[in-house]
Design a protein around this motif. Structure first.
Motif, short mmCIF file in Angstrom:
data_model
loop_
_atom_site.label_atom_id
_atom_site.label_comp_id
_atom_site.label_asym_id
_atom_site.label_seq_id
_atom_site.Cartn_x
_atom_site.Cartn_y
_atom_site.Cartn_z
N GLU A 127 0.77 -1.05 -0.10
CA GLU A 127 -0.01 -0.04 -0.12
C GLU A 127 0.80 1.38 0.07
O GLU A 127 0.62 2.33 -0.91
N ASN A 162 -6.08 7.28 -1.73
CA ASN A 162 -5.59 6.22 -1.24
C ASN A 162 -5.21 5.85 0.01
O ASN A 162 -5.71 4.84 0.62
N SER A 165 -7.72 3.09 2.34
CA SER A 165 -7.18 1.97 2.92
C SER A 165 -7.32 2.25 4.52
O SER A 165 -7.72 0.93 5.18
N ASP A 205 0.80 4.41 -2.64
CA ASP A 205 0.45 5.81 -2.09
C ASP A 205 1.65 6.84 -2.25
O ASP A 205 1.34 7.76 -2.70
N PRO A 226 -6.51 -0.26 -2.23
CA PRO A 226 -6.54 -0.99 -0.97
C PRO A 226 -6.92 -2.33 -0.64
O PRO A 226 -6.33 -2.96 -0.21
N THR A 279 -3.90 -4.45 -2.05
CA THR A 279 -2.80 -4.28 -1.28
C THR A 279 -3.05 -4.83 -0.03
O THR A 279 -2.18 -5.43 0.81
N GLU A 280 -4.25 -4.86 0.59
CA GLU A 280 -4.41 -5.16 2.05
C GLU A 280 -5.17 -6.50 2.05
O GLU A 280 -5.10 -7.13 3.41
N GLN A 282 -0.24 3.55 9.66
CA GLN A 282 -0.43 4.35 8.46
C GLN A 282 -0.77 5.75 8.85
O GLN A 282 -0.14 6.74 8.21
#
Length: 430
Positions: free
Chosen positions: A94, A118, A122, A98, A281, A284-285, A315
């Protein structure tokens, strides 16, 4: 601490080795990532939608390799620091996407909106979907233990968080309060980015100082368990190899994947902002959610939610703090990353949701109705898409948070004090 023990010849001879099925899963991920490598090396780019599928698939495949390696690495790095590092590594895909948007925005103002989009997407996905998913799965699994008589009936209604989560919650609480400065300033200044980066360093330092002498080794599940069961030297080389391969794929795919997201919106007639905020997101997550879900399904709900809480703190500190720096490195002004009216609303909504999340877990208990409420509020934002709706939903988050904070008021001061408590105190993160 690092495990430096050396196995004897007998132990090496009888040490379990990773089976063919486990190597097969690694091979599948590498095969899925290969087309992206070919596209990147040759410059082949048939169209935006194909690029999105190819590079998005590579990011997801590499993310699984990264998640497996990061979780298995806990075999050699124990305690609170392992959780913090696992949470950091799990969200690196992520970060790559980003930070590309933030860097590109330095010389292309049209991309300024995507960096914030982004991040906010996320962040809200992690809390609004990830946290409740882990809680619900944990409570469902607890039913078996309740029927067997090994757990009280309340275990099917409330997930008890580990006391080691107190430090993570304390940092997240402080970061959530500080986050409201972003919509007030209307930008993320460079100086503010450095403050957040310093907070992240302090977070890792405090996590490394927490005593874990009484902690038991947690059972690893799935692929991470297979890797962790290997002999020490083979395990470490395998983990390093997975890190290197995954990082190479992610770094080479981040830019074309990010560009394909924006271009696919125009090609498909879908708002590019929506794709950047929610599709990226999800890609990537996804591995992080799966790893957490596996923990929950094995009855390790406290560890699962603890990892996601640490990711949330990462984050709000490392990721947000890096955005203005990437923007300036890309050619932007030293004032930092500017935000338009929409971004201000998105940050306000994200910060208010974080405050509500902290209020819910501050007493180290996560009730099933709280999980359901988080999911419901998360779903509402897809229906309420106008300016006034986002502000109203932010207010709803804050009002609900105040009520929950009042109910758990006795836990507020201990939680806020946790990041500053002297290392080695008698009560670890309590």
């Amino acid at each position: 601490m690092i495990d430096t023990s050396t196995p004897t010849a007998t132990e090496r001879a009888h040490a379990p080795r990773m089976g063919r099925s486990a190597w097969g899963r690694i091979a599948i991920c590498i095969v899925l990532a290969l087309p992206a490598v070919v596209f990147r090396v040759t410059g082949f780019a048939p169209n935006a939608v194909v690029d999105l599928l190819v590079f998005g698939g590579a990011v997801v495949a590499a993310s699984f390799l990264l998640a497996w390696a990061a979780e298995a690495a806990q075999k050699d790095i124990s305690g609170a620091l392992a959780i913090a590092i696992l949470a950091l590594i799990a969200v690196l895909p992520e970060y790559a996407v980003d930070l590309y948007y933030a860097f590109r925005s330095g010389y292309d103002p049209a991309y300024e909106q995507f960096a914030a989009a982004n991040m906010t997407g996320s962040n809200r996905l992690l809390l609004g979907f990830g946290w409740p998913l882990v809680v619900i799965l944990s409570l469902l699994v607890a039913r078996r233990s309740v029927k067997a008589g090994s757990l009280p009936a309340s275990a099917t209604k409330v997930l008890q968080l580990e006391t080691s989560s107190r430090l993570d919650i304390g940092f997240l609480a402080l970061l959530a309060v500080v986050a409201f400065l972003i919509p007030l300033m209307g930008s993320i200044p460079m100086w503010f980015g450095f403050v957040l980066l310093a907070a992240f360093v302090a977070y890792l330092w405090r996590a490394s100082k927490v005593s874990d002498g009484d902690d038991e080794d947690e059972e690893m599940v799935g692929m991470a368990g297979n890797i962790a069961s290997m002999p020490t030297r083979a395990r470490r080389w395998t983990i390093v190899a997975l890190f290197v391969v995954a990082a190479a794929v992610i770094l080479s795919s981040a830019e074309p994947f990010a560009e394909a997201l924006v271009a696919s919106g125009s090609a498909l007639g879908i708002d590019s902002y929506f794709l950047v905020q929610w599709l990226a997101p999800l890609a990537t997550e996804a591995p992080e959610f799966i790893v957490a879900a596996l923990f929950a399904l094995r009855g390790m709900g406290g560890a699962a939610i603890g990892t996601l809480i640490a990711s949330k703190a990462n984050q709000w500190s490392l990721l947000v703090g890096s955005l203005p720096i990437a923007h300036v490195l890309g050619g932007g002004t030293t004032g930092g990353l500017p935000l338009d009216g929409r971004q201000v609303e998105e940050f306000m909504l994200t910060a208010s949701q974080t405050v509500l999340g902290v209020a819910i877990i501050i007493a180290l208990r996560f009730h099933r109705w709280s999980a359901i409420a988080l999911v419901a509020l998360f779903a509402v934002q897809f229906v309420v898409t106008d300016t006034s709706g986002r502000w109203v939903l932010s207010v709803v988050h804050l009002v609900a948070a105040l009520v929950v904070f009042w109910v758990h008021r006795s836990s507020i001061l201990p939680t806020l004090a946790a990041p500053f408590r002297r290392a080695g105190a008698a009560a670890v993160r309590t």
